[in-house]
Scaffold this active site. Structure first.
Site, PDB file in Angstrom:
ATOM      1  N   VAL A 166      59.968  51.299  60.621  1.00 21.03           N
ATOM      2  CA  VAL A 166      60.460  49.937  60.804  1.00 21.03           C
ATOM      3  C   VAL A 166      60.596  49.320  59.410  1.00 21.03           C
ATOM      4  CG1 VAL A 166      60.100  47.719  61.924  1.00 21.03           C
ATOM      5  CG2 VAL A 166      59.281  49.804  63.037  1.00 21.03           C
ATOM      6  N   ASP A 182      53.593  51.430  78.419  1.00 20.13           N
ATOM      7  CA  ASP A 182      52.716  51.667  77.264  1.00 20.13           C
ATOM      8  C   ASP A 182      52.168  50.346  76.732  1.00 20.13           C
ATOM      9  OD1 ASP A 182      51.340  53.244  75.503  1.00 20.13           O
ATOM     10  OD2 ASP A 182      52.999  53.501  74.085  1.00 20.13           O
TER      11      ASP A 182
HETATM   12  N1  LIG Z   1      59.936  43.812  65.292  1.00 23.66           N
HETATM   13  C1  LIG Z   1      58.803  44.063  64.648  1.00 23.66           C
HETATM   14  N2  LIG Z   1      58.237  43.131  63.869  1.00 23.66           N
HETATM   15  C2  LIG Z   1      57.078  43.401  63.204  1.00 23.66           C
HETATM   16  N3  LIG Z   1      56.435  44.581  63.266  1.00 23.66           N
HETATM   17  C3  LIG Z   1      56.956  45.558  64.032  1.00 23.66           C
HETATM   18  C4  LIG Z   1      58.167  45.356  64.760  1.00 23.66           C
HETATM   19  N4  LIG Z   1      58.441  46.490  65.435  1.00 23.66           N
HETATM   20  C5  LIG Z   1      57.458  47.360  65.142  1.00 23.66           C
HETATM   21  N5  LIG Z   1      56.578  46.817  64.299  1.00 23.66           N
HETATM   22  C6  LIG Z   1      55.390  47.492  63.733  1.00 23.66           C
HETATM   23  O1  LIG Z   1      55.817  48.740  63.188  1.00 23.66           O
HETATM   24  C7  LIG Z   1      54.937  49.803  63.573  1.00 23.66           C
HETATM   25  C8  LIG Z   1      55.671  50.925  64.306  1.00 23.66           C
HETATM   26  O2  LIG Z   1      56.468  50.399  65.352  1.00 23.66           O
HETATM   27  P1  LIG Z   1      56.582  50.987  66.823  1.00 23.66           P
HETATM   28  O3  LIG Z   1      55.234  50.905  67.452  1.00 23.66           O
HETATM   29  O4  LIG Z   1      57.666  50.308  67.555  1.00 23.66           O
HETATM   30  O5  LIG Z   1      57.003  52.473  66.544  1.00 23.66           O
HETATM   31  P2  LIG Z   1      56.682  53.741  67.437  1.00 23.66           P
HETATM   32  O6  LIG Z   1      57.176  54.944  66.716  1.00 23.66           O
HETATM   33  O7  LIG Z   1      57.257  53.551  68.774  1.00 23.66           O
HETATM   34  O8  LIG Z   1      55.112  53.633  67.433  1.00 23.66           O
HETATM   35  P3  LIG Z   1      53.985  54.361  68.278  1.00 23.66           P
HETATM   36  O9  LIG Z   1      53.452  55.407  67.370  1.00 23.66           O
HETATM   37  O10 LIG Z   1      52.964  53.253  68.511  1.00 23.66           O
HETATM   38  O11 LIG Z   1      54.594  54.854  69.538  1.00 23.66           O
HETATM   39  C9  LIG Z   1      53.839  49.153  64.386  1.00 23.66           C
HETATM   40  O12 LIG Z   1      52.770  48.902  63.497  1.00 23.66           O
HETATM   41  C10 LIG Z   1      54.411  47.845  64.853  1.00 23.66           C
HETATM   42  O13 LIG Z   1      53.424  46.887  65.025  1.00 23.66           O
END
Ligand SMILES: Nc1ncnc2c1ncn2[C@@H]1O[C@H](COP(=O)(O)OP(=O)(O)OP(=O)(O)O)[C@@H](O)[C@H]1O
EC number: 2.7.11.1
Length: 498
Positions: free
Chosen positions: A177, A291
């Site tokens: 991100v 989730d």
């Molecule tokens: N729109 C946003 N604004 C601020 N922080 C964000 C945003 N989207 C994601 N994050 C942060 O970025 C990180 C990764 O995002 P996300 O959880 O969506 O990815 P993921 O690959 O699906 O993660 P996970 O391993 O939890 O499945 C997390 O720490 C989350 O809190």
């Protein structure tokens, strides 16, 4: 170095620094273009408020054209391995400038090293009294990705009007991100500082469309992450452009040191109410999050009574077209309803296959309500209800039995209606478990409904149009009934995080 009248400002002592004794960043205070000796550290879990209010502010300014709370600074650490993010929010009447550009009121902006925040003092601006706060961050904590690395990963720098920066917000299992800006907005609004947005970049498997993006583009709710645009490049990178949510996630908010702490019942109630608004909306549309956990609940600011947003729809399911039940074993065991079919013995479902629950009846949207039950339990007590020794086997076995222990002392200060709410959600018998609509009618919510709605619409959703922020903040606690415990639950070592 200029000399200052001590009546111009004061800083408060007792601002703590990190456990290591070093603040990750600080503000240097300049007045009338001169450095002062004053330095204000910015550390996790501590808001730095600047303004006239000498009870709440760390930097107290006496000039009457400065607002009571003029601006607020804070720091967000997602976890010990991640890079901290530092933010400033303008709450003033006369305005705050970041590097010479005006900030939109009540909007939050990401800070970088050497950024200058200037407090506008209205029409009677006097250069010799101009207050500037220079933001300084420790070099080793700069939250940027090496630009070469960005190229190596093959990410685009620009997609339509979106400019992608090398600043990382977070890394997940499926992607990165990053911070992005909207260049169209910049052109339309030249006097304002550009707002920050986030872009989640996921590597898709060839010829796979992304369900997360499809679902998110359909949704429009204040408690669900707002997605503006998606794009897939020729390397199969999917870009999901969305709001940046700057208050951190609920897990980091509750994690202090190596323990989880509880929240007051009032604050927990406000979070639960908002999650239920989101779930009610999602389930009405046939979408199940699957989730829901502390890590996927993001806070708009770390202040109490903030808007919360559900994020990470990576394994959400859209049941709207065929209304079938779900059979795939997905989620996070600690928050996962027993009917989803996690087994203590992993071989039994061979890495999340459908097979495990096919012979069973499957599961439906009530799995999200179980997860909300776990979240509420943690918020109220700091304890994860089925955690046991922390092993996956133990968590799954405990959740299957669903036994709750309300005798532990952490529950002593919690109202009976809150306990009943948790009990009704952590029902192993799905038929007896409340759905999202019934949860909103539960006595814990229902008996505070008018106050909750007032706060939700006036304070949380329409800060700009609603009554002045300070007047609501001061009386929102008073208006909630006495049965709701206002003070922070006694902090105790609740759960040791691994
Ligand atoms: N729109 C946003 N604004 C601020 N922080 C964000 C945003 N989207 C994601 N994050 C942060 O970025 C990180 C990764 O995002 P996300 O959880 O969506 O990815 P993921 O690959 O699906 O993660 P996970 O391993 O939890 O499945 C997390 O720490 C989350 O809190």
């Amino acid at each position: 170095m200029g000399s200052l009248g001590s009546s111009d400002f004061t800083t408060k002592n007792g601002i703590q620094v990190d456990a290591g004794g070093i603040a990750a960043a600080h503000l240097e205070v300049n007045v009338g273009g001169y450095h002062t000796e004053q330095v204000i550290p910015i550390v996790k879990h501590q808001l730095v408020k600047v303004g006239r209010n000498n009870k709440e502010c760390q930097l107290v300014l006496t000039n009457p054209s400065i607002s009571s709370i003029h601006c607020v600074f804070w720091c967000v650490f997602f976890d010990e391995d991640s890079i901290p993010m530092f933010y400033v929010k303008d709450c003033s009447l006369n305005g705050t400038y970041l590097n010479g550009l005006l900030l939109k009121r009540d909007k939050t902006y990401l800070l970088k090293d050497s950024d200058t925040v200037e407090l506008s003092q209205g029409n009677e601006e006097n250069d010799s009294k101009k207050i500037q706060l220079v933001f300084m961050i420790n070099d080793d904590l700069q939250s940027s990705l090496d630009p070469k690395l960005l190229d190596q990963m093959g990410f685009l720098r620009e997609v339509d009007q979106w400019e992608i920066t090398n600043r990382i917000v977070g890394n997940g299992t499926f992607g990165h991100v990053l911070i992005t800006h909207n260049s169209k907005e910049r052109k339309d609004d030249v006097c304002y500082h550009p707002e920050n947005y986030a872009v989640k970049i996921i590597k898709l498997k060839p010829n796979k469309f992304d369900k997360e993006a499809r679902i998110l583009l359909r949704l429009d709710h204040p408690n669900i992450i707002k997605v503006y645009h998606t794009f897939c490049d020729k390397n199969n990178h999917l870009y999901i452009f969305q709001d940046l949510i700057p208050g951190g996630d609920l897990f980091s908010h509750l994690a202090k040191g190596d323990c989880l702490t509880s929240m007051s019942e009032t604050e927990s109630l406000l979070v639960v109410f908002q999650i239920l608004q989101a779930l009610n909306y999602l389930h009405d549309q046939g979408i199940v999050h699957r989730d829901l956990k502390l890590d996927n609940i993001l806070l708009c600011t770390p202040e109490p009574c903030t808007r919360i947003v559900l994020a990470d729809f990576g394994i959400a399911k859209d049941l709207s077209s065929n209304k079938e039940r779900m059979h795939t074993v997905v989620g996070t065991p600690e928050y996962c309803a027993p009917e989803v079919g996690f087994r203590a013995n992993r071989k039994a479902y061979q890495s999340f296959s459908r097979a495990a629950t096919l012979e069973q009846r499957g599961y439906d949207s009530k799995c999200d309500l179980w997860s909300l039950g776990v979240i509420t339990h943690i918020m109220l007590t700091g304890i994860s209800p089925f955690y046991g020794d922390g092993s996956e086997r133990c968590i799954i076995q405990n959740a299957k039995v669903g036994k709750l222990n309300f005798k532990i002392k952490q529950w002593d200060i919690v109202s009976d209606s809150a306990k009943s709410f948790v009990k009704e959600l952590l029902q192993t018998d799905v038929a007896k478990r409340l759905n999202s609509k019934q949860s909103l009618e539960h006595v814990w919510i229902a008996k505070h409904l008018s106050q909750l709605e007032r706060l939700y619409y006036k304070k949380i959703l329409c800060n700009n149009e609603g009554p002045k922020l300070e007047s609501i903040t001061s009386d929102w606690k008073r208006k909630l009934p006495k049965s709701v415990v206002i003070s922070q639950a006694i902090p105790k070592k609740k759960k040791v995080l691994e």
